[in-house]
Write a protein that holds these residues in place. Structure first.
Motif, PDB file in Angstrom:
ATOM      1  N   GLY A 137       9.258  18.663  42.472  1.00 36.36           N
ATOM      2  CA  GLY A 137       8.102  18.914  41.620  1.00 36.36           C
ATOM      3  C   GLY A 137       7.121  19.866  42.269  1.00 36.36           C
ATOM      4  O   GLY A 137       6.560  20.756  41.609  1.00 36.36           O
ATOM      5  N   MET A 138       6.873  19.706  43.569  1.00 37.22           N
ATOM      6  CA  MET A 138       5.976  20.618  44.281  1.00 37.22           C
ATOM      7  C   MET A 138       6.549  22.026  44.324  1.00 37.22           C
ATOM      8  O   MET A 138       5.824  23.015  44.137  1.00 37.22           O
ATOM      9  CB  MET A 138       5.743  20.098  45.697  1.00 37.22           C
ATOM     10  N   ALA A 139       7.857  22.132  44.565  1.00 37.18           N
ATOM     11  CA  ALA A 139       8.494  23.453  44.599  1.00 37.18           C
ATOM     12  C   ALA A 139       8.417  24.122  43.237  1.00 37.18           C
ATOM     13  O   ALA A 139       8.141  25.322  43.128  1.00 37.18           O
ATOM     14  CB  ALA A 139       9.950  23.316  45.051  1.00 37.18           C
ATOM     15  N   ALA A 140       8.662  23.358  42.170  1.00 38.61           N
ATOM     16  CA  ALA A 140       8.578  23.915  40.827  1.00 38.61           C
ATOM     17  C   ALA A 140       7.153  24.358  40.500  1.00 38.61           C
ATOM     18  O   ALA A 140       6.936  25.404  39.862  1.00 38.61           O
ATOM     19  CB  ALA A 140       9.067  22.884  39.806  1.00 38.61           C
ATOM     20  N   THR A 141       6.167  23.585  40.935  1.00 34.27           N
ATOM     21  CA  THR A 141       4.770  23.959  40.705  1.00 34.27           C
ATOM     22  C   THR A 141       4.445  25.270  41.399  1.00 34.27           C
ATOM     23  O   THR A 141       3.664  26.089  40.886  1.00 34.27           O
ATOM     24  CB  THR A 141       3.828  22.850  41.215  1.00 34.27           C
ATOM     25  N   ALA A 142       5.032  25.486  42.565  1.00 34.61           N
ATOM     26  CA  ALA A 142       4.764  26.704  43.335  1.00 34.61           C
ATOM     27  C   ALA A 142       5.214  27.964  42.609  1.00 34.61           C
ATOM     28  O   ALA A 142       4.700  29.055  42.890  1.00 34.61           O
ATOM     29  CB  ALA A 142       5.441  26.628  44.702  1.00 34.61           C
ATOM     30  N   VAL A 143       6.163  27.852  41.685  1.00 33.86           N
ATOM     31  CA  VAL A 143       6.663  29.038  40.975  1.00 33.86           C
ATOM     32  C   VAL A 143       6.277  29.017  39.502  1.00 33.86           C
ATOM     33  O   VAL A 143       6.790  29.825  38.722  1.00 33.86           O
ATOM     34  CB  VAL A 143       8.198  29.156  41.119  1.00 33.86           C
ATOM     35  N   ALA A 144       5.388  28.105  39.114  1.00 35.44           N
ATOM     36  CA  ALA A 144       4.991  27.994  37.703  1.00 35.44           C
ATOM     37  C   ALA A 144       4.369  29.311  37.227  1.00 35.44           C
ATOM     38  O   ALA A 144       3.475  29.845  37.883  1.00 35.44           O
ATOM     39  CB  ALA A 144       4.007  26.849  37.523  1.00 35.44           C
ATOM     40  N   PRO A 145       4.812  29.830  36.056  1.00 36.58           N
ATOM     41  CA  PRO A 145       4.297  31.117  35.581  1.00 36.58           C
ATOM     42  C   PRO A 145       3.070  31.013  34.690  1.00 36.58           C
ATOM     43  O   PRO A 145       2.338  31.998  34.539  1.00 36.58           O
ATOM     44  CB  PRO A 145       5.487  31.681  34.798  1.00 36.58           C
ATOM     45  N   THR A 146       2.850  29.860  34.054  1.00 41.15           N
ATOM     46  CA  THR A 146       1.760  29.736  33.091  1.00 41.15           C
ATOM     47  C   THR A 146       0.995  28.431  33.320  1.00 41.15           C
ATOM     48  O   THR A 146       1.467  27.532  34.020  1.00 41.15           O
ATOM     49  CB  THR A 146       2.289  29.730  31.644  1.00 41.15           C
ATOM     50  N   VAL A 147      -0.159  28.338  32.700  1.00 40.03           N
ATOM     51  CA  VAL A 147      -0.968  27.134  32.811  1.00 40.03           C
ATOM     52  C   VAL A 147      -0.210  25.925  32.283  1.00 40.03           C
ATOM     53  O   VAL A 147      -0.218  24.847  32.890  1.00 40.03           O
ATOM     54  CB  VAL A 147      -2.293  27.303  32.032  1.00 40.03           C
ATOM     55  N   GLN A 148       0.476  26.089  31.154  1.00 47.99           N
ATOM     56  CA  GLN A 148       1.176  24.971  30.530  1.00 47.99           C
ATOM     57  C   GLN A 148       2.308  24.456  31.427  1.00 47.99           C
ATOM     58  O   GLN A 148       2.482  23.247  31.598  1.00 47.99           O
ATOM     59  CB  GLN A 148       1.724  25.379  29.169  1.00 47.99           C
ATOM     60  N   VAL A 149       3.078  25.373  31.984  1.00 51.35           N
ATOM     61  CA  VAL A 149       4.185  24.971  32.862  1.00 51.35           C
ATOM     62  C   VAL A 149       3.635  24.338  34.137  1.00 51.35           C
ATOM     63  O   VAL A 149       4.165  23.338  34.632  1.00 51.35           O
ATOM     64  CB  VAL A 149       5.068  26.194  33.184  1.00 51.35           C
ATOM     65  N   PHE A 150       2.564  24.908  34.659  1.00 52.20           N
ATOM     66  CA  PHE A 150       1.919  24.348  35.844  1.00 52.20           C
ATOM     67  C   PHE A 150       1.502  22.901  35.584  1.00 52.20           C
ATOM     68  O   PHE A 150       1.748  22.004  36.392  1.00 52.20           O
ATOM     69  CB  PHE A 150       0.703  25.207  36.205  1.00 52.20           C
ATOM     70  N   GLY A 151       0.881  22.648  34.443  1.00 55.62           N
ATOM     71  CA  GLY A 151       0.442  21.301  34.100  1.00 55.62           C
ATOM     72  C   GLY A 151       1.605  20.334  33.966  1.00 55.62           C
ATOM     73  O   GLY A 151       1.525  19.181  34.408  1.00 55.62           O
ATOM     74  N   ALA A 152       2.703  20.792  33.359  1.00 53.82           N
ATOM     75  CA  ALA A 152       3.872  19.925  33.198  1.00 53.82           C
ATOM     76  C   ALA A 152       4.454  19.530  34.545  1.00 53.82           C
ATOM     77  O   ALA A 152       4.812  18.356  34.773  1.00 53.82           O
ATOM     78  CB  ALA A 152       4.934  20.638  32.353  1.00 53.82           C
ATOM     79  N   PHE A 153       4.523  20.487  35.462  1.00 55.93           N
ATOM     80  CA  PHE A 153       5.077  20.183  36.784  1.00 55.93           C
ATOM     81  C   PHE A 153       4.116  19.325  37.607  1.00 55.93           C
ATOM     82  O   PHE A 153       4.557  18.533  38.443  1.00 55.93           O
ATOM     83  CB  PHE A 153       5.434  21.465  37.532  1.00 55.93           C
ATOM     84  N   ARG A 154       2.810  19.474  37.389  1.00 55.85           N
ATOM     85  CA  ARG A 154       1.860  18.600  38.062  1.00 55.85           C
ATOM     86  C   ARG A 154       2.072  17.144  37.608  1.00 55.85           C
ATOM     87  O   ARG A 154       2.029  16.218  38.411  1.00 55.85           O
ATOM     88  CB  ARG A 154       0.421  19.025  37.752  1.00 55.85           C
ATOM     89  N   PHE A 155       2.315  16.958  36.315  1.00 56.78           N
ATOM     90  CA  PHE A 155       2.588  15.612  35.800  1.00 56.78           C
ATOM     91  C   PHE A 155       3.860  15.050  36.434  1.00 56.78           C
ATOM     92  O   PHE A 155       3.881  13.900  36.908  1.00 56.78           O
ATOM     93  CB  PHE A 155       2.725  15.644  34.285  1.00 56.78           C
ATOM     94  N   LEU A 156       4.931  15.835  36.444  1.00 57.67           N
ATOM     95  CA  LEU A 156       6.201  15.359  36.986  1.00 57.67           C
ATOM     96  C   LEU A 156       6.099  15.069  38.483  1.00 57.67           C
ATOM     97  O   LEU A 156       6.693  14.101  38.979  1.00 57.67           O
ATOM     98  CB  LEU A 156       7.300  16.389  36.710  1.00 57.67           C
ATOM     99  N   THR A 157       5.360  15.888  39.209  1.00 57.21           N
ATOM    100  CA  THR A 157       5.138  15.617  40.633  1.00 57.21           C
ATOM    101  C   THR A 157       4.412  14.295  40.805  1.00 57.21           C
ATOM    102  O   THR A 157       4.734  13.492  41.688  1.00 57.21           O
ATOM    103  CB  THR A 157       4.331  16.756  41.282  1.00 57.21           C
ATOM    104  N   GLY A 158       3.424  14.048  39.951  1.00 55.22           N
ATOM    105  CA  GLY A 158       2.679  12.800  40.015  1.00 55.22           C
ATOM    106  C   GLY A 158       3.558  11.581  39.808  1.00 55.22           C
ATOM    107  O   GLY A 158       3.299  10.513  40.387  1.00 55.22           O
TER     108      GLY A 158
END
Length: 455
Positions: A105-126
């Motif tokens: 989840g942290m790795a995916a957040t590091a490459v997130a291209p948009t606000v929406q994708v960033f938010g989704a990966f923050r949720f999954l990391t949590g």
């Protein structure tokens, strides 16, 4: 339970038992350090994301606040999910799966291209964060010797504020030219460091195996780890009754479970409320912006040192009394913070407030981990971590409402102090009479330490 009631084939290898315990405590602490890192690192990158639309796209302050809450909602989901399965499939599996989940989840957040994708990966990391927070307490409680359980739980859960301090320091060291993404890549390091080590060295709990009726496996694991098993280990299904959340909603655990969850709600409300708004409130009270990081570091360092010291007392007189006392301590010191105190005295008060708020939450995790029987321990810790996380969401919102209304820091500190007093009252109501925690299923005399109940 007396020594004579334990297995005669207990291995007697105290050195082996110590090594197993050291691995459990070390790996659990490191896991929660990365969890604390994740929960704080977002705050260090918010200014960049707000000021530079080229990073993820245009973002308002309201959207930034919502993104910050996504991880907390994920923590709640992860904690409750881990509680639902942890008492059925074991501690080791939940730990390994969620170390990988969190890291990816942290790795995916590091490459997130948009606000929406960033938010989704923050949720999954949590989700991974919550599962780890909910599991390590159960694991440590089942390996720690009686008389050291609160101290060892305090060491492990102090990894959360320690990870937060680490995130703040790394954010200061990483140059602005590197951007924000390397900070999240650092958070993904457990995938290639901690996970392989945990796979090789993290044992399953013999007591959990015994509670599930897997007697031969429990005895073999006890021999490998040097951990003693309780009497009646030869009887299948050594712990009878409902498992997991099913046990929490039935007598005698339903009422204390409600109280313990309320305590955790209050502790995390104070923890997140102060971590979020202490710098702003103190700035409004006349302290320069340069003091913001100082106040936060003192708050969290006070929590770590004070929480560890308080845990030693908890092992001697019981965690319930200590938690009630530190809640009261928080109320007293929070009432001092709005006063015109000399800076040195103010910093001491902030450190003590850290003991009474963040440190209290560390002690609550220890109390909860040792309160429940093995068959419901993961669910009990998960309930308190998950329900308590609602307090972590409410705390920053409550502080924001007060600051936005212009009522001043004095009102905020007094309100937080009042919540601390309610926490002390709730703690005093937790039932403290139960059965011997290691007993198979027969009632035993009430324990002198009033912080545990088992069925």
């Amino acid at each position: 339970m007396s020594e004579s009631s334990r297995l005669s084939g207990r291995t007697g290898d105290h050195a082996l038992g110590r090594r197993s315990l050291i691995w459990v405590v070390t790996l659990s602490t490191l896991a929660l350090m990365f969890d604390g890192y994740d929960l704080v690192v977002y705050g260090t990158v918010v200014p960049t994301l707000l000021d530079d639309p080229s990073q993820l796209g245009p973002m308002t302050a309201g959207e930034a606040g919502a993104l910050g809450s996504y991880a907390l909602v994920g923590v709640l989901v992860g904690a409750l999910t881990a509680g639902a399965v942890g008492d059925w499939i074991g501690r080791r599996r939940v730990m390994l799966v969620n170390l990988a989940w969190f890291s990816l989840g942290m790795a995916a957040t590091a490459v997130a291209p948009t606000v929406q994708v960033f938010g989704a990966f923050r949720f999954l990391t949590g989700v991974g964060v919550g599962a780890l927070v909910a599991t390590v307490g159960a694991l440590v409680a089942e390996f720690a010797p009686q008389g050291q359980r609160n101290r060892l739980n305090a060491i492990v859960y102090s990894g959360v504020p320690a990870g937060g301090v680490l995130a703040a320091l790394i954010a200061l060291v990483v140059p602005d030219s590197a951007g924000w993404r390397p900070l999240f890549w650092i958070g993904a390091l457990p995938l290639v460091t901690l996970l392989p080590l945990a796979w090789a060295k993290l044992p399953e709990s013999p007591k959990w195996l015994l509670a599930r009726g897997r007697v031969a496996e429990a005895q073999a694991q006890a021999a490998r780890t040097g951990i003693d098993l309780p009497v009646d280990a030869a009887a299948p299904g050594a712990e009878r009754g409902h498992v997991g959340f099913g046990a929490l909603v039935r007598r005698p655990l339903a009422w204390p479970t409600l109280l313990l969850g309320t305590m955790s709600f209050g502790g995390l409300l104070l923890t997140y409320g102060l971590n979020t708004w202490l710098p702003k409130i103190m700035q409004d009270n006349g302290y320069g912006a340069s003091y913001s990081m100082t106040f936060l570091l003192v708050l969290n360092l006070g929590a770590i040192v004070g929480g560890l010291c308080a845990s030693l007392v908890a092992d001697r007189i019981g965690a319930k009394r200590v938690v009630a006392s530190t809640f009261v301590l928080a109320a007293l010191t929070l009432a001092l913070l709005p006063l015109d105190l000399p800076l040195g005295i103010l910093l001491v008060a902030v450190a003590i407030a850290g003991v009474g708020t963040i440190g209290t939450q560390v002690l609550i995790y220890g109390l909860v981990s040792n309160y429940y029987p093995t068959r419901a321990r993961a669910a009990g810790v998960a309930w308190c971590a998950g329900f308590g996380r609602l307090g972590g969401i409410v705390g920053p919102i409550l502080g924001g409402v007060l600051v936005g209304a212009g009522v001043g820091g004095t009102t905020a500190f007094y309100l937080f102090g009042g919540i601390s007093l309610v926490g002390a009252l709730v703690t005093s109501l937790v039932p403290g009479v139960g059965h011997d925690e290691e007993a198979a299923s027969s009632p035993a005399a009430p324990r002198s330490d009033s912080s545990t109940v088992s069925v």
